[in-house]
Design a protein around this motif. Structure first.
Motif, PDB file in Angstrom:
ATOM      1  N   ASP A   2       7.135 -27.748 -18.160  1.00 36.19           N
ATOM      2  CA  ASP A   2       6.413 -28.914 -18.601  1.00 36.19           C
ATOM      3  C   ASP A   2       4.549 -28.659 -18.273  1.00 36.19           C
ATOM      4  N   ALA A   3       4.166 -28.457 -18.912  1.00 38.21           N
ATOM      5  CA  ALA A   3       2.752 -28.687 -19.303  1.00 38.21           C
ATOM      6  C   ALA A   3       2.536 -27.028 -18.444  1.00 38.21           C
ATOM      7  N   PHE A   4       3.594 -26.169 -19.158  1.00 36.88           N
ATOM      8  CA  PHE A   4       3.514 -25.420 -18.072  1.00 36.88           C
ATOM      9  C   PHE A   4       2.260 -23.938 -17.540  1.00 36.88           C
ATOM     10  N   PHE A   5       1.365 -24.198 -18.369  1.00 39.52           N
ATOM     11  CA  PHE A   5       0.163 -23.465 -17.560  1.00 39.52           C
ATOM     12  C   PHE A   5      -0.634 -24.247 -16.674  1.00 39.52           C
ATOM     13  N   ALA A   6      -0.363 -25.893 -17.139  1.00 41.50           N
ATOM     14  CA  ALA A   6      -1.208 -26.102 -16.215  1.00 41.50           C
ATOM     15  C   ALA A   6      -1.040 -26.644 -14.868  1.00 41.50           C
ATOM     16  N   VAL A  16      -5.552 -30.873  -7.148  1.00 45.60           N
ATOM     17  CA  VAL A  16      -5.850 -32.135  -9.130  1.00 45.60           C
ATOM     18  C   VAL A  16      -4.309 -32.624  -9.162  1.00 45.60           C
ATOM     19  N   ARG A  17      -3.410 -32.266  -8.551  1.00 47.31           N
ATOM     20  CA  ARG A  17      -2.027 -33.168  -8.946  1.00 47.31           C
ATOM     21  C   ARG A  17      -1.944 -34.355  -9.109  1.00 47.31           C
ATOM     22  N   GLY A  18      -2.188 -34.818 -10.029  1.00 44.87           N
ATOM     23  CA  GLY A  18      -2.541 -36.627 -10.281  1.00 44.87           C
ATOM     24  C   GLY A  18      -3.000 -36.990 -11.098  1.00 44.87           C
ATOM     25  N   LYS A  19      -3.829 -36.082 -11.188  1.00 49.11           N
ATOM     26  CA  LYS A  19      -5.448 -36.477 -11.814  1.00 49.11           C
ATOM     27  C   LYS A  19      -5.034 -35.599 -13.459  1.00 49.11           C
ATOM     28  N   PRO A  20      -6.282 -36.109 -14.241  1.00 45.30           N
ATOM     29  CA  PRO A  20      -6.439 -34.973 -15.970  1.00 45.30           C
ATOM     30  C   PRO A  20      -7.199 -34.321 -15.463  1.00 45.30           C
ATOM     31  N   ALA A  21      -6.127 -33.197 -16.044  1.00 45.82           N
ATOM     32  CA  ALA A  21      -6.944 -31.476 -15.422  1.00 45.82           C
ATOM     33  C   ALA A  21      -6.633 -30.624 -17.439  1.00 45.82           C
ATOM     34  N   VAL A  22      -7.582 -30.101 -17.532  1.00 46.26           N
ATOM     35  CA  VAL A  22      -6.358 -28.886 -19.033  1.00 46.26           C
ATOM     36  C   VAL A  22      -7.235 -27.699 -18.243  1.00 46.26           C
ATOM     37  N   VAL A  23      -6.091 -26.766 -18.759  1.00 46.26           N
ATOM     38  CA  VAL A  23      -6.636 -25.162 -18.570  1.00 46.26           C
ATOM     39  C   VAL A  23      -7.379 -25.108 -20.344  1.00 46.26           C
ATOM     40  N   ASN A  59     -14.506 -37.266 -16.804  1.00 45.29           N
ATOM     41  CA  ASN A  59     -13.888 -36.634 -15.222  1.00 45.29           C
ATOM     42  C   ASN A  59     -13.005 -35.573 -15.433  1.00 45.29           C
ATOM     43  N   VAL A  60     -12.396 -35.149 -16.627  1.00 45.49           N
ATOM     44  CA  VAL A  60     -11.320 -34.107 -16.506  1.00 45.49           C
ATOM     45  C   VAL A  60     -11.653 -32.772 -16.527  1.00 45.49           C
TER      46      VAL A  60
END
Length: 388
Positions: A2-6, A16-23, A59-60
């Motif tokens: 699931d969303a492996f890299f992230a 960062v867990r539970g927040k919108p984030a991108v790699v 805020n990502v």
């Protein structure tokens, strides 16, 4: 996975867990490599320009990628899979098919095996994964996608069509936006609609290969076994000229010959390439290589040719004499495992055309049909096919 890299990056960034984030590399020209499910819920997708993602979600959180870390966790995950069965077909760094039919007496029912795999993966890596269980590869993959994130979905063989037929047509491998529009115009909106259409009608709308492919999938016909043999890491073609070449058009004609060859070899192996590379060796033996990773994999020679020509233009070789030129495809994945975006651009006519050329070459010999542009622009040379 699931969303492996992230998910891997979040292991080292628990805040960062539970927040919108991108790699992604935090630069103006960067694209999103992976996104957390919180970011996806806000509209962010892989391959989206990072500037667009920031505009969408100011805020990502941007996480720098660490590819060696992803390879490390991939090895750990695949080791877990191999503890349950030797029949593991790794599709990519974060996805695999497992044939567990021989493991039932040892580990229990398919549902129990799937639950054990999820538990082991989480215990040994801290990463979530989703598992789909079914009697065919296509339906198992579809079930795993439907169960995300961190889910488990069992589709008993006798319930396969009950599960499959109510789904929208884009659940079928190969149905992208344009293909869906073509089918919708014919009144086809669900997998059941496709299944109950005459196969010849689908072929008339989409071409022989695509029409037959979708008709078979709509009836859950997918006889492919799980193949645990390692696929070639790359397929390529190099071309050494008898005399050094400065003519860009001749170089691009040679690239067309090579790209068509690489595309044919990919289709023969039922593979598609996520990465296309160019190699140029000059008369002084200096070599340059360039590559491009695609949003979606391809086996279409004309698409490969377009990419390597763009890479050649980017090199700006400025009249330097070229001794050798080559095309390479890498990041190989099983054909048909994704939506085919190629149906949505100028390469549309080429996929079916190249399949027909494959059939002619098989019957009458290699190069029985070739582009007219190649008749005078390339020479008999020392060539090498380069599966890696």
């Amino acid at each position: 996975m699931d969303a492996f890299f992230a998910s891997v990056e979040v292991l080292d960034r628990p805040e960062v867990r539970g927040k919108p984030a991108v790699v992604a590399h935090d630069s103006p020209r960067s694209v999103v490599t992976s996104a957390t499910y919180e970011a996806r819920a806000l509209g962010i997708r892989s391959a989206m320009p990072l500037t667009n993602a920031k505009r969408l979600v100011p805020n990502v959180i941007v996480l720098e990628p660490h590819f060696e870390k992803y390879r490390h966790y991939s090895r750990l995950v695949m080791k877990v899979f191999n503890d349950f069965t030797p029949l593991v077909e790794q599709l990519s760094i974060d996805e695999a098919f497992l044939d567990v039919s021989g493991a039932i007496k040892i580990f229990g029912t398919p549902e129990q095996i799937a639950a054990q795999i999820k538990q082991r993966v989480f215990e040994e890596t801290g990463l979530p994964c989703s598992v789909g269980v079914a009697s065919t590869k296509f339906v198992a993959k579809l079930a795993s996608t439907k169960s995300k994130p961190n889910g488990l979905l069992i589709v008993p063989e006798e319930d396969t069509l009950k599960f499959l037929h109510p789904l929208p047509i884009d659940a079928l491998w190969g149905v992208g936006k344009k293909t869906a529009e073509v089918l919708n115009k014919r009144g086809l909106h669900t997998v059941s609609d496709v299944a109950h259409s005459p196969e010849q009608s689908l072929i008339a709308a989409l071409g022989q290969a695509a029409g037959s492919h979708l008709y078979a999938l709509a009836w859950a016909r997918d006889p492919r076994p799980v193949n645990s043999e390692k696929a070639d890491k790359s397929i390529g073609k190099e071309h050494t000229f008898n005399e050094d070449v400065t003519d860009i058009e001749k170089l691009k004609a040679t690239l067309l010959f090579q790209a068509d060859h690489v595309g044919a070899q990919l289709r023969k192996a039922q593979l598609e390439a996520r990465t296309i590379g160019l190699k140029v060796t000059f008369s002084d033996l200096e070599s340059l290589t360039r590559s491009r990773t695609l949003p979606e994999a391809t086996s279409v020679g004309r698409e490969i040719h377009k990419i390597v020509c763009e890479l050649l233009d980017d090199l700006r070789i400025g009249g330097r004499a070229v001794r050798l030129i080559g095309v390479r495809s890498a990041g190989l994945v099983e054909a048909g495992g994704q939506q085919l975006s190629l149906w949505e651009d100028e390469t549309d006519p080429w996929k079916d055309a190249e399949i027909v050329i494959d059939q002619v070459d098989q019957k009458f010999g290699p190069a029985s049909v070739r582009p007219a542009s190649l008749l005078r622009k390339i020479e008999p040379t020392r060539e090498s096919g380069t599966p890696g």
